[in-house]
Design a protein around this motif. Structure first.
Motif, PDB file in Angstrom:
ATOM      1  N   ARG A   1       2.958   8.372   3.510  1.00 31.78           N
ATOM      2  CA  ARG A   1       3.235   8.739   4.802  1.00 31.78           C
ATOM      3  C   ARG A   1       2.129   9.187   5.740  1.00 31.78           C
ATOM      4  NH1 ARG A   1       4.071  11.018   8.507  1.00 31.78           N
ATOM      5  NH2 ARG A   1       5.546  12.491   9.293  1.00 31.78           N
ATOM      6  N   LEU A   2       1.015   9.162   5.304  1.00 30.53           N
ATOM      7  CA  LEU A   2      -0.040   9.651   6.103  1.00 30.53           C
ATOM      8  C   LEU A   2      -1.238   8.560   6.528  1.00 30.53           C
ATOM      9  CD1 LEU A   2      -0.588  13.523   5.659  1.00 30.53           C
ATOM     10  CD2 LEU A   2      -0.147  12.337   7.977  1.00 30.53           C
ATOM     11  N   ALA A   3      -0.613   7.531   6.018  1.00 32.20           N
ATOM     12  CA  ALA A   3      -1.667   6.193   5.941  1.00 32.20           C
ATOM     13  C   ALA A   3      -1.891   5.792   7.572  1.00 32.20           C
ATOM     14  CB  ALA A   3      -1.204   5.298   5.315  1.00 32.20           C
ATOM     15  N   TYR A   4      -2.613   5.120   7.880  1.00 32.05           N
ATOM     16  CA  TYR A   4      -2.949   4.497   9.341  1.00 32.05           C
ATOM     17  C   TYR A   4      -2.111   3.297   9.177  1.00 32.05           C
ATOM     18  CZ  TYR A   4      -6.629   7.360  11.197  1.00 32.05           C
ATOM     19  OH  TYR A   4      -7.243   8.185  11.623  1.00 32.05           O
ATOM     20  N   HIS A   5      -1.514   2.882  10.281  1.00 31.41           N
ATOM     21  CA  HIS A   5      -0.597   1.809  10.490  1.00 31.41           C
ATOM     22  C   HIS A   5      -0.501   1.351  12.072  1.00 31.41           C
ATOM     23  CE1 HIS A   5       1.836   5.340  11.026  1.00 31.41           C
ATOM     24  NE2 HIS A   5       2.574   4.392  11.914  1.00 31.41           N
TER      25      HIS A   5
ATOM     26  N   GLY B   1      15.327  -7.211  16.055  1.00 30.47           N
ATOM     27  CA  GLY B   1      15.136  -8.460  17.040  1.00 30.47           C
ATOM     28  C   GLY B   1      13.944  -9.043  16.526  1.00 30.47           C
ATOM     29  N   ASP B   2      12.790  -9.189  17.458  1.00 34.33           N
ATOM     30  CA  ASP B   2      11.755 -10.116  17.123  1.00 34.33           C
ATOM     31  C   ASP B   2      10.990  -9.772  16.140  1.00 34.33           C
ATOM     32  OD1 ASP B   2      12.678 -12.091  19.100  1.00 34.33           O
ATOM     33  OD2 ASP B   2      11.354 -10.934  20.752  1.00 34.33           O
ATOM     34  N   PRO B   3      10.403 -10.772  15.196  1.00 37.01           N
ATOM     35  CA  PRO B   3       9.494 -10.539  14.083  1.00 37.01           C
ATOM     36  C   PRO B   3       8.260  -9.694  14.837  1.00 37.01           C
ATOM     37  CG  PRO B   3      10.285 -12.629  13.878  1.00 37.01           C
ATOM     38  CD  PRO B   3      10.621 -12.238  15.177  1.00 37.01           C
ATOM     39  N   ALA B   4       7.690  -8.910  13.864  1.00 35.26           N
ATOM     40  CA  ALA B   4       6.409  -8.105  14.460  1.00 35.26           C
ATOM     41  C   ALA B   4       5.475  -7.973  13.271  1.00 35.26           C
ATOM     42  CB  ALA B   4       6.759  -6.718  14.791  1.00 35.26           C
ATOM     43  N   LEU B   5       4.242  -8.227  13.537  1.00 37.22           N
ATOM     44  CA  LEU B   5       3.412  -8.202  12.532  1.00 37.22           C
ATOM     45  C   LEU B   5       2.769  -6.872  12.395  1.00 37.22           C
ATOM     46  CD1 LEU B   5       1.450  -9.869  10.486  1.00 37.22           C
ATOM     47  CD2 LEU B   5      -0.187 -10.248  12.347  1.00 37.22           C
ATOM     48  N   PHE B   6       3.193  -6.051  11.183  1.00 36.37           N
ATOM     49  CA  PHE B   6       2.953  -4.699  10.856  1.00 36.37           C
ATOM     50  C   PHE B   6       1.729  -4.675   9.811  1.00 36.37           C
ATOM     51  CE2 PHE B   6       3.762  -1.404   7.393  1.00 36.37           C
ATOM     52  CZ  PHE B   6       3.623  -0.509   8.291  1.00 36.37           C
ATOM     53  N   ARG B   7       0.700  -3.734  10.268  1.00 32.41           N
ATOM     54  CA  ARG B   7      -0.395  -3.551   9.309  1.00 32.41           C
ATOM     55  C   ARG B   7      -0.601  -2.038   8.882  1.00 32.41           C
ATOM     56  NH1 ARG B   7      -5.780  -5.267  10.458  1.00 32.41           N
ATOM     57  NH2 ARG B   7      -5.597  -6.473  12.027  1.00 32.41           N
ATOM     58  N   VAL B   8      -1.026  -2.073   7.542  1.00 31.29           N
ATOM     59  CA  VAL B   8      -1.065  -0.798   7.112  1.00 31.29           C
ATOM     60  C   VAL B   8      -2.263  -0.560   6.476  1.00 31.29           C
ATOM     61  CG1 VAL B   8       0.174  -1.113   4.987  1.00 31.29           C
ATOM     62  CG2 VAL B   8       0.131   1.218   5.694  1.00 31.29           C
ATOM     63  N   GLY B   9      -2.828   0.562   6.443  1.00 30.03           N
ATOM     64  CA  GLY B   9      -4.091   0.886   5.794  1.00 30.03           C
ATOM     65  C   GLY B   9      -4.183   1.945   4.989  1.00 30.03           C
ATOM     66  N   GLY B  10      -5.108   2.926   4.748  1.00 26.75           N
ATOM     67  CA  GLY B  10      -5.234   4.070   3.987  1.00 26.75           C
ATOM     68  C   GLY B  10      -5.215   5.175   4.957  1.00 26.75           C
TER      69      GLY B  10
ATOM     70  N   LYS C   1       0.920  -1.254   0.119  1.00 31.44           N
ATOM     71  CA  LYS C   1      -0.033  -0.065   0.033  1.00 31.44           C
ATOM     72  C   LYS C   1       0.769   1.222   0.050  1.00 31.44           C
ATOM     73  CE  LYS C   1      -4.198  -1.854   2.120  1.00 31.44           C
ATOM     74  NZ  LYS C   1      -5.147  -1.692   1.283  1.00 31.44           N
ATOM     75  N   GLY C   2       1.839   1.515  -0.689  1.00 29.45           N
ATOM     76  CA  GLY C   2       2.715   2.373  -0.782  1.00 29.45           C
ATOM     77  C   GLY C   2       3.884   2.536   0.012  1.00 29.45           C
TER      78      GLY C   2
ATOM     79  N   SER D   1     -10.933   3.457   8.568  1.00 27.17           N
ATOM     80  CA  SER D   1     -12.113   2.371   8.057  1.00 27.17           C
ATOM     81  C   SER D   1     -11.338   1.932   6.717  1.00 27.17           C
ATOM     82  CB  SER D   1     -13.366   3.008   8.148  1.00 27.17           C
ATOM     83  OG  SER D   1     -13.288   4.061   7.006  1.00 27.17           O
ATOM     84  N   ASP D   2     -10.306   2.426   6.244  1.00 26.70           N
ATOM     85  CA  ASP D   2     -10.139   1.716   4.942  1.00 26.70           C
ATOM     86  C   ASP D   2      -9.511   0.465   5.091  1.00 26.70           C
ATOM     87  OD1 ASP D   2     -10.490   3.926   3.693  1.00 26.70           O
ATOM     88  OD2 ASP D   2      -8.320   4.757   3.608  1.00 26.70           O
ATOM     89  N   PRO D   3      -9.579  -0.550   4.201  1.00 28.06           N
ATOM     90  CA  PRO D   3      -8.970  -1.896   4.246  1.00 28.06           C
ATOM     91  C   PRO D   3      -7.388  -2.034   4.506  1.00 28.06           C
ATOM     92  CG  PRO D   3      -9.497  -1.398   1.913  1.00 28.06           C
ATOM     93  CD  PRO D   3      -9.932  -0.196   2.874  1.00 28.06           C
TER      94      PRO D   3
END
Ligand code: MD3
Ligand code: FE
Length: 202
Positions: free
Chosen positions: A171-175, A137-146, A8-9, A150-152
């Motif tokens: 740059r301004l995406a939810y994460h 360090g330890d693996p981390a589950l990163f999540r990014v939206g829009g 997602k960019g 409420s964006d997917p």
């Protein structure tokens, strides 16, 4: 260089930093933390964050009586933040594609069970420069939206040595960080994850 993964960019350069460089960065971070100890910020809702934080550079990100801002001093120590270590600046120069050095390096420390809820980085006062993020360090589950909460969203595991570049619309995406595979990384004795985030601040 192998082309980055585009989520997602958000550009993710997997394994950009080899183990020797990862260890060098951890040592540099420990040096900075000796001068600017980790704090557990308390959110505007009165809830202590699970991630502990400190900073290096001209300014550091703090929560000051519920207000999110960049401060030129460590809130407890009352001293200026330590300089951004040279080994860390080298990563920025390599990947940021930006003429100036960052004003701030946020140090996020994830212990067992730590997470970071979905949010936007919007306290910097300018959004033309990229944000660069280094995982150690330890693996981390990163999540990014829009741009809207409420964006997917899409998710990926960030591993030690991965570097993410957040520029343009991203740059301004939810994460956020949903969870860690605590103890699976092997870089930090006793487990945990360090995330370094470099930012240009107005
Ligand atoms: C996407 N840190 O400190 S780093 C933060 O792993 C933060 O500790 C997370 O979110 C961490 O604010 C995620 C990756 C990251 C950093 C900044 C971003 C992703 C981003 C800014 C915009 C979009
Ligand atoms: Fe963030």
């Amino acid at each position: 260089m192998t082309p980055p993964l585009d989520l997602k960019g958000v550009l993710i350069f997997r394994g950009l930093l080899d183990p020797a460089r990862q260890r060098e960065l951890v040592a540099a971070v420990r040096g900075a933390l000796a001068e600017a100890p980790l704090i557990r910020p308390v959110t505007a809702w009165g809830k202590p964050m699970s991630v502990r934080m400190s900073s290096a550079g001209r300014v550091g990100w703090v929560i000051d009586r519920g207000r999110y801002r960049y401060a030129d001093r460590h809130p407890d120590a009352g001293r200026q933040w330590p300089a951004i270590p040279e080994a860390a600046l080298a990563v920025w120069r390599e990947i940021a594609d930006w003429p100036d050095p960052p004003d701030s390096m946020l140090i996020n420390w994830y212990g067992e069970g730590a997470r970071m809820g979905l949010h936007r980085d919007a306290d910097e006062g300018r959004f033309d420069a990229p944000v660069v993020s280094v995982s150690l360090g330890d693996p981390a589950l990163f999540r990014v939206g829009g741009l809207e909460r409420s964006d997917p969203t899409a998710s990926v595991w960030l591993n030690s040595g991965d570097v993410a570049v957040l520029g343009g619309a991203a740059r301004l995406a939810y994460h956020g960080i949903d969870r860690l595979r605590f103890g699976a990384g092997g870089l930090l004795p006793g487990g945990g994850r360090i995330n370094l985030t470099f930012r240009v601040v107005a």
